[in-house]
Design an enzyme around this catalytic site. Structure first.
Site, short mmCIF file in Angstrom:
data_model
loop_
_atom_site.label_atom_id
_atom_site.label_comp_id
_atom_site.label_asym_id
_atom_site.label_seq_id
_atom_site.Cartn_x
_atom_site.Cartn_y
_atom_site.Cartn_z
N LYS A 192 0.83 -1.27 -0.06
CA LYS A 192 0.00 -0.03 0.07
C LYS A 192 0.88 1.26 -0.11
O LYS A 192 1.53 1.20 1.07
CB LYS A 192 -0.77 0.16 1.02
CG LYS A 192 -2.03 1.22 1.09
CD LYS A 192 -2.58 1.65 2.40
CE LYS A 192 -1.73 2.43 3.08
NZ LYS A 192 -1.69 3.83 2.64
N GLU A 266 10.53 1.07 10.08
CA GLU A 266 11.39 2.18 9.70
C GLU A 266 10.84 3.55 10.19
O GLU A 266 9.89 3.81 9.33
CB GLU A 266 11.81 2.04 8.26
CG GLU A 266 12.45 0.80 7.85
CD GLU A 266 13.81 0.76 8.21
OE1 GLU A 266 14.40 1.54 8.92
OE2 GLU A 266 14.44 -0.44 7.71
N CYS A 300 13.30 11.10 6.45
CA CYS A 300 13.45 10.58 7.58
C CYS A 300 14.75 10.55 8.37
O CYS A 300 14.77 10.88 9.64
CB CYS A 300 13.11 8.78 7.55
SG CYS A 300 14.09 8.34 6.54
N GLU A 403 10.35 15.82 15.25
CA GLU A 403 10.77 15.61 13.94
C GLU A 403 9.76 16.74 13.34
O GLU A 403 8.50 16.53 13.21
CB GLU A 403 10.48 14.39 13.39
CG GLU A 403 10.82 13.94 11.97
CD GLU A 403 10.21 12.58 11.43
OE1 GLU A 403 9.35 12.34 11.75
OE2 GLU A 403 11.12 12.13 10.73
P1 NAD Z 1 2.33 7.83 8.42
O1 NAD Z 1 2.87 7.21 9.51
O2 NAD Z 1 1.40 8.92 8.58
O3 NAD Z 1 2.26 7.17 7.19
C1 NAD Z 1 2.97 5.88 6.54
C2 NAD Z 1 1.84 4.99 6.00
O4 NAD Z 1 0.93 4.29 6.81
C3 NAD Z 1 1.10 5.44 4.88
O5 NAD Z 1 0.89 4.49 3.81
C4 NAD Z 1 -0.26 5.54 5.84
O6 NAD Z 1 -1.43 5.64 4.95
C5 NAD Z 1 -0.12 4.39 6.45
N1 NAD Z 1 -0.87 4.31 7.82
C6 NAD Z 1 -1.41 5.38 8.27
N2 NAD Z 1 -2.05 4.93 9.67
C7 NAD Z 1 -1.80 3.67 9.37
C8 NAD Z 1 -2.50 2.51 10.38
N3 NAD Z 1 -3.01 2.96 11.64
N4 NAD Z 1 -2.11 1.32 10.10
C9 NAD Z 1 -1.33 1.07 9.06
N5 NAD Z 1 -0.81 2.07 8.19
C10 NAD Z 1 -1.22 3.28 8.29
O7 NAD Z 1 3.79 8.55 7.95
P2 NAD Z 1 3.93 9.95 6.62
O8 NAD Z 1 3.39 10.86 7.26
O9 NAD Z 1 3.52 9.28 5.32
O10 NAD Z 1 5.48 9.78 6.22
C11 NAD Z 1 6.47 10.36 7.12
C12 NAD Z 1 7.11 9.64 8.32
O11 NAD Z 1 7.85 8.60 7.64
C13 NAD Z 1 8.09 10.59 9.07
O12 NAD Z 1 7.96 10.30 10.40
C14 NAD Z 1 9.28 9.85 8.47
O13 NAD Z 1 10.66 10.00 9.39
C15 NAD Z 1 9.12 8.67 8.32
N6 NAD Z 1 9.96 7.89 7.45
C16 NAD Z 1 10.82 6.96 7.87
C17 NAD Z 1 11.93 6.34 6.91
C18 NAD Z 1 12.75 5.34 7.48
O14 NAD Z 1 13.19 4.78 6.50
N7 NAD Z 1 12.96 5.25 8.62
C19 NAD Z 1 11.75 6.65 5.55
C20 NAD Z 1 10.65 7.63 5.22
C21 NAD Z 1 10.01 8.14 5.81
#
Ligand code: NAD
Length: 798
Positions: A192, A266, A300, A403
């Site tokens: 997804k 991650e 991230c 962050e």
């Molecule tokens: P997010 O957690 O809001 O969403 C990430 C994904 O999870 C999306 O596809 C979203 O639809 C899904 N999601 C949201 N709620 C969910 C739930 N309850 N159950 C299952 N899936 C759910 O994050 P974002 O705003 O899309 O991305 C930003 C974050 O991602 C930042 O904190 C960033 O640091 C992190 N990030 C980490 C890495 C890494 O490798 N460590 C890489 C890129 C981004």
């Protein structure tokens, strides 16, 4: 204009990349997309759709289907059905598919780059030169792992259908980090993408069709967080690989706590960017631009906390402001832009709120003063945010700890290298760090002290498929990429319970009249190398297999665990001791246990009721196991990678820190040592809770520890009610990892309660292990469990 004037102003003419190719592709699909399930396109059963927009101008790009329960069920069924055949293919056959995907991606790279820029708002320079080439590299590299799977991972096998949930900041790159290793290892996938950026994943699904990937091997559903949650809770997905925010990561860990699902998380970061006074300051400032303004800071591992040595701070900030003033913010499709648009207005608002918070906290703000592009739809600014710098920031302030996920840099100063390390580690996160110094000794001295999964020396934001990426602490666990990343998509081949493993029926502990025995006859706790009375002052009976009283143990409580954790932290010198020293101490331990083998044999026989022969076998196997870890202590070494740059990346196996171990009842000596030994061989210090009914085996063992030169605090033993003590360990924020071999309920509780600081956790999921079986219960798999990989990037050359 004269050339000299051009150098002065650095004016650029517009250099737009054409969106036509992407627009044509959208038109072909009538700007409407369904799901890709079992090799076919299908619509949402509910008929629900949502839009994906171009952040640069707010215009709608396409209608996207929203997957509900029955859609997710269909995708998982397809992945489940396809799994046995896909897994059964030879590594070579799977390698050919991955290679074909790499080739097709390469052929369509321009379309992917333009589409990504339009859907995400990041500049074409980044999608074209960084994201897409890295995606392609991932598929090539993992075609290699598929080819070599059987020879390189002979003890491992695929997990099953896996669910993968990715964020919007690197849409196709995150897809490749997940899909390539999963398929190479023989798993099938339901993916997804984030709701803001589904387009390149949809185009990737088309590529899967083009290369003839068997139906059901890769399935794609689109939708918001609820769709992700349906995947997380689906019983047929055997692993969830998640990249996103720490808050959602916590929810996922809780939701999967009572399942067998493997998990990689991650998560977010607040990574330090450390400039020492002897750094090449101009290079460091260019690095900083890349660290925090790459992808509008929505990275991230963004170097969002600048730590600069006081003696050069003024110079650095001054030059930085000058450099910031030259940054170009605007149309992401313009090839000469440095920064594009923020993903969505809500994210821009979040950034603004945090910036306002920073001002309230008294930090000094400096912002880029250029003109931000207007929104085509509405009047006012488009979805852009100016490069922002905060100085005079207090390390405990919200902007220094949270962050921001935007183009906002907060800066602090330090005086000494120790202070730099302290400030760098003053964060709940631990994803990456960047160290700038022309003194390589200093940089390499600092790197191992940083609590981060990736350390870049004199560089930043370097990524490669051969080099693992992932965090420490609240940045999550598990690695993506490299050799270590493959293990995340594999599980050890299963072996059953051998005849040597005897099931022991645990005698019910009776409250007996003899509880009145004086405390002095109680086997005490073992904390910080000393015997300690339990805080409660109470003791518990331990009875022999025949029901007679064997002795008493201290009834440890929360305070004893706290003391033990403190003692374990004080023993941090063990982490930096040489592997050779740890090996020597372990050999000595084996020698001393063997000397007392008769005593242990008798104790085990009396307590557990097994035959003398069986008890002797347990002690003998335990001695051999100590030898194994003495051998491995200096052989679980890291790797040296040669990513496509002038330099090396050192993959170092580091201890996790303080580990909590909750041991089972079966084979009490052997099982306890099977958990303890890999932990200490790797350099961790431990707080060990032994089996409640057979705890006297553990209290006898601390006498062996005392005579074997194991430094104080490396092994701490707290006896008592193991379930209760396990709960205390799970909640303790200074315990970095937790291993629980207990009942299903105990394991679930441990998973749920340990999300506070996102402990690295291993449990037996309530299943009995065969502690006599070397494949299950000793060796490198356990050393991997006891360690985390830190990748240190070291460029070289002038
Ligand atoms: P997010 O957690 O809001 O969403 C990430 C994904 O999870 C999306 O596809 C979203 O639809 C899904 N999601 C949201 N709620 C969910 C739930 N309850 N159950 C299952 N899936 C759910 O994050 P974002 O705003 O899309 O991305 C930003 C974050 O991602 C930042 O904190 C960033 O640091 C992190 N990030 C980490 C890495 C890494 O490798 N460590 C890489 C890129 C981004």
């Amino acid at each position: 204009m004269k050339i000299i004037e051009i150098f002065e102003t650095m004016e650029y003419s517009p250099a737009p990349e054409s969106p036509d190719l992407a627009l044509e592709w959208l038109k072909e699909h009538k700007s409407k997309f369904g799901f890709f399930i079992n090799g076919k396109w299908c619509k949402a059963k509910s008929g629900k759709v949502f839009s994906t927009n171009n952040p640069a101008n707010g215009k709608k790009l396409a209608s996207i289907s929203e997957a509900g329960k029955s859609d997710v069920d269909s995708a998982v069924s397809a992945a489940k059905l396809a799994f046995p055949k896909w897994k059964a293919l030879s590594g070579h056959e799977r390698a050919r598919y991955l290679y074909a995907l790499a080739r097709q991606l390469q052929k369509h790279s321009r379309l992917f780059a333009v589409l990504e820029t339009m859907d995400n708002g990041k500049t074409i320079r980044e999608t074209r030169d960084i994201d897409i080439p890295l995606v392609i590299r991932h598929f090539y590299h993992h075609a290699g792992w598929a080819q070599l799977l059987e020879s390189e991972f002979p003890e491992h096998m695929a997990i099953g259908p896996v669910g993968q949930i990715i964020p919007w900041n690197f849409p196709l790159l995150m897809l490749s980090w997940k899909v390539a290793p999963a398929l190479a290892a023989g798993n099938t996938v339901v993916l997804k993408p984030a709701e803001y950026t589904p387009l390149t994943a949809l185009l990737f699904a088309e590529i899967c069709s083009q290369v003839g990937l068997p139906p059901g091997v890769f399935n794609l559903v689109t939708g918001p967080g609820q769709t992700g949650s349906l995947m997380v809770n689906h019983p047929d997905l055997k692993k969830i690989a998640f990249t996103g925010s720490t808050d959602v990561g916590r929810l996922i860990r809780e939701a999967t706590a009572d399942t067998d699902k493997k998990l990689t998380l991650e998560l977010g970061g607040k990574s330090p960017f450390i400039i020492f006074q002897d750094a090449d300051l101009d290079s460091a400032i260019e690095g900083l631009v890349d660290a925090i303004w790459f992808n509008q800071g929505q990275v991230c591992c963004a170097g969002s906390r600048l730590l600069v040595q006081e003696s050069v701070a003024e110079k650095v900030i001054d030059r930085l402001k000058k450099r910031m003033a030259k940054l170009r913010v605007g149309d992401p499709l313009d090839k000469s832009m440095d920064m594009g648009a923020i993903i969505a207005p809500i994210q821009k608002e979040r950034i603004q709120n945090l910036v306002d918070q920073g001002k309230k906290e008294g930090a000094a703000i400096w912002q880029w003063e250029g003109e931000l592009p207007q929104n085509a739809e509405k009047k006012g600014d488009g979805c852009y945010f100016p490069p922002t710098l905060f100085t005079n920031v207090s390390p405990a302030s919200i902007i220094a700890q949270t962050e921001i996920f935007g183009p906002v840099l907060v800066s602090m100063t330090f005086r000494t290298p120790d202070e730099a390390v302290m400030l760098a580690n003053n964060s709940a996160y631990g994803l990456a760090a960047s160290v700038w110094s022309e003194n390589i000794n200093q940089a390499l001295h600092v790197a191992p002290k940083l609590k981060a999964g990736v350390v870049w020396i004199n560089c930043t934001n370097q990524f490669d498929a051969s080099v693992g990426f992932g965090g420490y602490r609240e940045s999550g666990y598990g690695r993506e990429g490299g050799h270590e990343g493959m293990f995340e998509y594999l599980k050890p081949k299963e072996s059953g319970i051998s005849k040597n493993q005897i099931r022991i029926s645990v005698t019910k502990v009776k409250a007996s009249a003899t509880t009145a025995l004086s405390l002095d006859r109680t086997a005490k706790l073992y904390i910080g190398g000393k015997q300690a009375r339990p805080d409660s002052g109470y003791s518990l009976d331990v009875v022999n297999a025949d029901g007679s009283l064997a002795g008493e143990i201290g009834d440890g409580n929360r305070k004893d665990i706290r003391n033990a954790v403190e003692a374990a932290h004080k023993a941090s010198g063990w982490q930096s001791s040489t592997p050779h020293l740890r090996a020597q101490i372990l050999y000595f331990l084996a020698e001393n246990l063997e000397t007392r083998s008769l005593e242990f044999k008798n104790r085990i026989t009396q307590l557990t009721g097994v035959t003398e022969k069986q008890a002797a076998l347990e002690v003998k196997t335990a001695v051999s196991r100590i030898f194994t870890y003495a051998a491995l202590a200096d052989k679980h070494e890291g790797l040296i990678h040669q990513p496509p740059m002038r330099g090396l990346a050192l993959a170092l196996n580091e201890p996790i820190g303080v580990l909590g171990l909750v041991c089972p009842d079966e084979a009490p000596l052997l099982s306890m040592l099977s958990m303890l030994l890999p932990a200490i061989a790797m350099g961790n210090s431990v707080v060990l809770v032994p089996s409640r009914p057979f705890a006297l085996v553990a209290t006898d063992f601390y006498q062996v520890l005392e005579t074997s030169d194991v430094p104080s605090g490396v092994v701490n033993i707290v006896t008592g009610d193991s379930a209760k003590l396990g709960t205390v360990l799970a909640k303790h924020d200074d315990v970095a990892g937790l291993w629980v071999a207990g009942t299903r309920t105990e394991c679930t509780e441990a998973c749920k309660l340990s999300t506070g600081n996102m402990k690295i956790i291993w449990t037996n999921n309530g299943k009995q292990l065969d502690w006599y079986d070397n494949q299950q219960s000793e060796g490198r798999e356990w050393m991997r469990r006891a360690s985390q990989v830190k990748n240190v990037w070291i460029p070289y050359g002038e």
